[in-house]
Design a protein around this motif. Structure first.
Motif, short mmCIF file in Angstrom:
data_model
loop_
_atom_site.label_atom_id
_atom_site.label_comp_id
_atom_site.label_asym_id
_atom_site.label_seq_id
_atom_site.Cartn_x
_atom_site.Cartn_y
_atom_site.Cartn_z
N TYR A 1 100.11 28.99 38.06
CA TYR A 1 100.06 30.14 38.96
C TYR A 1 101.35 30.95 38.98
CZ TYR A 1 95.81 28.31 41.28
OH TYR A 1 94.55 27.86 41.58
N LYS B 1 97.62 36.53 32.83
CA LYS B 1 96.72 36.47 33.99
C LYS B 1 95.44 35.71 33.62
CE LYS B 1 98.61 39.27 37.23
NZ LYS B 1 98.57 39.19 38.65
N ARG C 1 99.04 33.96 38.71
CA ARG C 1 98.52 34.68 39.87
C ARG C 1 99.47 35.75 40.41
NH1 ARG C 1 94.54 31.82 43.16
NH2 ARG C 1 93.17 30.83 41.67
N ILE C 2 100.72 35.74 39.95
CA ILE C 2 101.70 36.72 40.44
C ILE C 2 102.26 37.49 39.25
CG2 ILE C 2 102.28 35.42 42.53
CD1 ILE C 2 104.74 34.33 41.13
N LYS D 1 97.99 33.28 49.97
CA LYS D 1 98.34 32.44 48.83
C LYS D 1 99.36 33.14 47.94
CE LYS D 1 96.28 29.27 45.63
NZ LYS D 1 95.06 28.51 45.44
N LYS D 2 99.16 34.43 47.70
CA LYS D 2 100.07 35.18 46.84
C LYS D 2 101.48 35.21 47.42
CE LYS D 2 100.42 39.42 44.20
NZ LYS D 2 99.75 40.66 43.80
#
Length: 90
Positions: A9, A16, A21-22, A74-75
């Motif tokens: 992540y 991606k 995720r970032i 979450k981000k």
């Protein structure tokens, strides 16, 4: 409420599609479970490590995962952990 953090992540070397995720700017290169655990401890997220779990998109790697308390989205949590790891590395 708890959330799962896989190293993929926050790994700047992954795409991606591979599970990041970032953004690459926020991510770190090759994060380790122990780094994620230590960063989560410093952020008081009550981490719990599961070393022998495999991320579904790279099932052949036993990367492990960290389960943390969810205080934000979450981000936001991923970005905070990533920034903490950057600080610990420098």
């Amino acid at each position: 409420m708890r959330t799962i953090i896989w190293p993929a992540y926050i790994d700047s070397e992954r795409t991606k599609k591979d599970g990041r995720r970032i953004s690459k700017e926020d991510a770190v290169s090759a994060p380790k479970i122990r780094e994620i655990n230590k960063a989560a401890q410093k952020l008081h997220l009550n981490p719990e490590v599961e070393k022998y779990k495999s991320y579904s998109r790279s099932w052949w790697e036993s990367s492990g995962r960290v389960i943390v308390d969810k205080s934000n989205t979450k981000k936001e949590t991923l970005i905070k952990i990533s920034n903490m790891i950057k600080g610990m590395r420098s």
